[in-house]
Each structure stands twice: as C-alpha cells, then as structure tokens.
Motif scaffolding. Structure first.
Motif, PDB file in Angstrom:
ATOM      1  N   HIS A  21       0.819  -1.221   0.000  1.00  0.00           N
ATOM      2  CA  HIS A  21       0.000   0.000   0.000  1.00  0.00           C
ATOM      3  C   HIS A  21       0.852   1.269   0.000  1.00  0.00           C
ATOM      4  N   VAL A  22       0.675   2.088  -1.036  1.00  0.00           N
ATOM      5  CA  VAL A  22       1.486   3.304  -1.219  1.00  0.00           C
ATOM      6  C   VAL A  22       1.407   4.217   0.015  1.00  0.00           C
TER       7      VAL A  22
ATOM      8  N   GLU B 138       3.679   0.532 -11.319  1.00  0.00           N
ATOM      9  CA  GLU B 138       4.100   1.775 -10.659  1.00  0.00           C
ATOM     10  C   GLU B 138       5.612   1.994 -10.757  1.00  0.00           C
TER      11      GLU B 138
ATOM     12  N   ASN C 124      -3.585  -1.570 -11.606  1.00  0.00           N
ATOM     13  CA  ASN C 124      -4.380  -1.695 -10.372  1.00  0.00           C
ATOM     14  C   ASN C 124      -5.423  -2.807 -10.506  1.00  0.00           C
TER      15      ASN C 124
ATOM     16  N   GLU D  93      -8.318  -0.936   2.678  1.00  0.00           N
ATOM     17  CA  GLU D  93      -7.540   0.306   2.792  1.00  0.00           C
ATOM     18  C   GLU D  93      -7.344   0.887   1.394  1.00  0.00           C
ATOM     19  N   LYS D  94      -7.581   0.059   0.358  1.00  0.00           N
ATOM     20  CA  LYS D  94      -7.373   0.494  -1.025  1.00  0.00           C
ATOM     21  C   LYS D  94      -8.646   1.155  -1.547  1.00  0.00           C
ATOM     22  N   LEU D  95      -8.520   1.941  -2.619  1.00  0.00           N
ATOM     23  CA  LEU D  95      -9.604   2.848  -3.023  1.00  0.00           C
ATOM     24  C   LEU D  95     -10.990   2.184  -3.112  1.00  0.00           C
TER      25      LEU D  95
ATOM     26  N   LEU E  54     -12.435   0.464   0.109  1.00  0.00           N
ATOM     27  CA  LEU E  54     -12.630   1.498   1.145  1.00  0.00           C
ATOM     28  C   LEU E  54     -13.929   2.268   0.875  1.00  0.00           C
ATOM     29  N   MET E  55     -14.136   2.607  -0.405  1.00  0.00           N
ATOM     30  CA  MET E  55     -15.357   3.349  -0.773  1.00  0.00           C
ATOM     31  C   MET E  55     -16.590   2.477  -0.519  1.00  0.00           C
TER      32      MET E  55
ATOM     33  N   PRO F  53     -13.238   9.618   1.202  1.00  0.00           N
ATOM     34  CA  PRO F  53     -12.105  10.545   1.035  1.00  0.00           C
ATOM     35  C   PRO F  53     -11.476  10.436  -0.356  1.00  0.00           C
TER      36      PRO F  53
ATOM     37  N   ASN G 196      -6.565  12.083 -10.604  1.00  0.00           N
ATOM     38  CA  ASN G 196      -5.559  11.051 -10.912  1.00  0.00           C
ATOM     39  C   ASN G 196      -6.226   9.873 -11.617  1.00  0.00           C
TER      40      ASN G 196
ATOM     41  N   ARG H 194      -6.157   5.809 -12.872  1.00  0.00           N
ATOM     42  CA  ARG H 194      -5.649   4.460 -12.672  1.00  0.00           C
ATOM     43  C   ARG H 194      -6.297   3.549 -13.711  1.00  0.00           C
TER      44      ARG H 194
ATOM     45  N   TRP I  19      -7.708  -0.155 -14.354  1.00  0.00           N
ATOM     46  CA  TRP I  19      -8.227  -1.190 -13.457  1.00  0.00           C
ATOM     47  C   TRP I  19      -8.424  -2.539 -14.136  1.00  0.00           C
TER      48      TRP I  19
ATOM     49  N   HIS J 274       1.822  12.162  -5.206  1.00  0.00           N
ATOM     50  CA  HIS J 274       0.762  11.367  -5.866  1.00  0.00           C
ATOM     51  C   HIS J 274       0.980  11.252  -7.375  1.00  0.00           C
TER      52      HIS J 274
END
Ligand code: NAD
Ligand code: TYD
Length: 350
Positions: free
Chosen positions: A87-88, A134, A187, A196-198, A201-202, A213, A220, A222, A224, A292
């Motif tokens: 996790h970044v 990445e 991703n 914890e990843k986008l 988490l959403m 958040p 940005n 990504r 997928w 970022h």
C-alpha cells in the motif's frame, strides 16, 4: 508431482492465484507461504484449505535461515512471488517495512532458489516475480502508455522497493542464469480486496454512510483490472512466458478517481435500494497524497499478441460482481475493520 511455492497467498491477489493453481492443477502441490501481516487473511481461502494438493506455511520471507531451510526441505520446482507490502500510503509513513519485505525478502528467495536449484539443475525451474506498473513512474501525455521498454522511474517508497526487487530478479537472471520471468500489472480490483485500497474502502464507507475521502481533486487516473484476470495472466505467463522476459498486464481500462468513485456510488445506491445520488453526497475531497502519481496506463499488447491472454470481463460487469461480493460478505469486511481476523489467526499460529 511438481511443487510450486506461492508467496503472499493469503493476500488479495495471491489468494486468487492459489485458488486457480490448486483447482486447475491437481498434479501440482501448492505451498502458500505467508507471514499473515495485517494484509494476510486465511478466510480468503476457506474453500480450498482442505485440498489434498495444498499446504499453508506461516513464515517471513525476511528470515533468510527460515527461507533457506524451507527450500532445502521441499525442493520447489517453481516460485511465484507475490508477498509484499503493497500500500502506497503505508510506504509513505513506514518505508523501511517496504525495504525489508519487498527488497530483502525478494533477495532471500532469489538466493534460496539459486542455491537449491544449482545442485538439482535449472531445467524445468522458474522464478516468477509479480510486480507493478508503478515502477514506470507516472504519465502526463494522454497518448502515452507504459511499455515493457519504458525506463523505470519509481516515485514512491512502494514503487521504489518494487523497482529494486525487479532489478535484483533480473540481475540474478543475468548473473547466475536463474530462470526468471517478471510481470508488471495495473491496479487490481475484486473480491478479497483489503479495505484500505480505493474501491473496497469506498464500498465499506458507503455501506456505513461514512465520508468517501478523495485525494486532491480526484483527477488522478488508474487502469483497473479484475483480479481473476490477473490470476489468469499469471497462470499464462508461468506456463508459456519466455525465460528472462517481462510482460505488462492490464485491461486498457483507465478511470479518473472521481469518476470511478461516482460509479461505485451509483452501483451501491442501486444495490442498496437507496435513491440515486445518496452516496455521492458522502464524497469528501481531502489533502492529496504526498508525491501522488498522476496517471498509470498499461499497454498490454505484448502479452495479448505473444501469449494470447486477454481480460475476460468488461469493467462494468467486474465492478458489479465486486460490489455483489462485498455485499454478500459483509462479515469478511467487519472481521477486518474490527481486527477480529488477526486475533484469530495469531492465536492459531502462535
Ligand atoms: P496484499 O497486501 O493484499 O497481500 C500481500 C500478502 O503478502 C499478505 O498476505 C501478507 O501477509 C504477505 N506478506 C507481507 N509481508 C510478508 C513477509 N515479510 N513474508 C511473508 N509474507 C508476507 O497485496 P496484493 O495487493 O495482493 O499484491 C500482491 C502482489 O502483487 C504484490 O507483490 C504487489 O506489489 C503486486 N501487485 C499488486 C497490485 C494491486 O493492484 N494490488 C497491482 C500490481 C502488482
Ligand atoms: P490505491 O487503491 O491506494 O492504489 P495505488 O495508490 O497503488 O494506485 O489508490 C488508487 C487511487 O485512489 C490513487 O490515485 C489514490 C486514490 N485514493 C483516494 O483518492 N482516496 C483513498 O482513500 C485511497 C485509499 C486512494
């Protein structure tokens, strides 16, 4: 019977790779080596945990003595290495954990493979490193894509540690002729994704009507890919990839963060029977991530043309499957957010 060591098999992607190999190849014995950090969860594998061709080993790839002994004892024919700190955001606050697991841990596995295979011969052996797009840095021009030949330009402690481990894997291929192969994937999303990843988490925050958040302006981008398609690509490259080569894996599926978050909101509203627009009201723009990366986008032409792999799912279908999985597995999510999943396995393996 071929013995394959899969590292990080209790994590998100690793669990899908372990499941695929255990069920598709009854003539392989699959060893899943995992430390069970916060990201490892054996609940990801309950459906195959009693398979006769599957063994779980709890252990740390940073512990060189333990790794050497494991390779001596089992004489693996192949290694598919996924164990990592992934996790970044965590890499920004705890970079040394990334150096230890991703760099030192990978080197320990390379040494153990080199030493045990030197005695038995490299014939039929394979060391496969699962890496990330990445390592190539970030893109600015919308017409640019990451190719296998794109120079490395890692910009976060996470991507720097993965770039470093890729370099070590290639160096062992070149110097010791270790039979290596590397893939760099975009991703992933799908079932068992750690919240914890986008996307998870959403989904979790929408379920509990908590703020969503979005970093910076949400601009940005990504690229997928459904996790099962990544696992299928790993199967393809493990069996058909050319020794010493790198393959980029991705689904040509770019999304701006804010657009993908809005799509998740819409899908969740419809599944939960809430009026459209309910979840979008939870979107909260927050301070941007340090350093970022703006855009990642993979050109996956090589693996598609040379090895015949392609994604099996359209994104909208994959996202719907993913949302359905999280809605049907809320206990899995609750066990993680409450921390119960860790206590259970820590006791079991202490
Ligand atoms: P994850 O964080 O969900 O899982 C990592 C697993 O490795 C966990 O089960 C953890 O317990 C284990 N682990 C961590 N440190 C260990 C150690 N020292 N010894 C043994 N086991 C350890 O990660 P993921 O998202 O499934 O990613 C798996 C691999 O794929 C990583 O190498 C990552 O860099 C790469 N990758 C991930 C993505 C993505 O979108 N998630 C994309 C491309 C590449
Ligand atoms: P993430 O899932 O952490 O993957 P990566 O950083 O490896 O791409 O993040 C995906 C994108 O979503 C990334 O641009 C950062 C952004 N993001 C948010 O806007 N809010 C969040 O809470 C998280 C975790 C990520």
């Amino acid at each position: 019977m071929k013995k394959i060591l899969i590292t990080g098999g209790a994590g998100f992607i690793g669990s899908h790779v372990v499941r695929l190999f255990v069920t598709k190849y009854p003539d392989y014995h699959i060893f899943n080596l995992d430390k069970l950090t916060y990201a490892g969860n054996l609940a990801n594998l309950t459906d195959i945990e009693n398979a006769p061709n599957y063994t779980f080993v709890r252990g740390d790839i940073v512990d060189a003595d333990f790794i050497n002994e494991l390779f001596e004892t089992h004489q693996f024919d192949g290694v598919i290495h996924l164990a990592a700190e992934s996790h970044v955001d965590r890499s920004i606050t705890e970079p040394m954990a990334f150096v230890m697991t991703n760099v030192v841990g990978t080197c320990n596995l390379l040494n153990a493979a080199k030493n045990t295979w030197k005695a038995s011969g490299y014939e039929g052996k394979r060391f496969y490193h699962v890496s990330t797009d990445e390592v190539y840095g970030e893109l600015h021009n919308p017409e640019d894509f990451f190719l296998e030949t794109t120079p490395y330009d890692p910009r976060s402690p996470y991507s720097a540690s993965k770039a470093s481990s890729d370099h070590f894997v290639r160096a062992y291929g070149n110097t010791y002729k270790l039979p290596i192969v590397i893939t760099n994937c975009s991703n992933n999303y799908g079932p068992n994704h750690f919240p914890e990843k986008l996307l998870p988490l959403m989904i979790n925050n929408i379920l509990h009507s908590k703020p969503l958040p979005v970093y910076g302006k949400g601009e940005n981008v990504r690229d997928w890919l459904f996790v099962v398609d990544h696992a299928r690509a790993i199967d393809t490259v493990y069996h058909a990839g050319k020794e010493g080569e790198t393959y980029n894996i991705g689904g040509f599926n770019e999304w701006k963060n804010i657009d993908i978050v809005r799509l998740v909101c819409k899908t969740m509203d419809s599944k939960l029977g809430r009026p459209e627009g309910t979840s979008e009201q939870l979107i909260t723009y927050v301070t941007d991530r340090a350093g970022h990366d703006l855009r990642y986008a993979i050109d996956a032409t090589k693996i598609m043309n040379e090895l015949g792999w392609k994604p099996s799912l359209q994104f909208e279908e994959g996202l719907e499957k993913t949302v359905d999985w999280f809605l049907n597995n809320q206990e899995w999510l609750d066990n993680i957010t409450s921390g119960n999943y860790k206590e259970y396995y820590d006791k079991m393996y202490s």
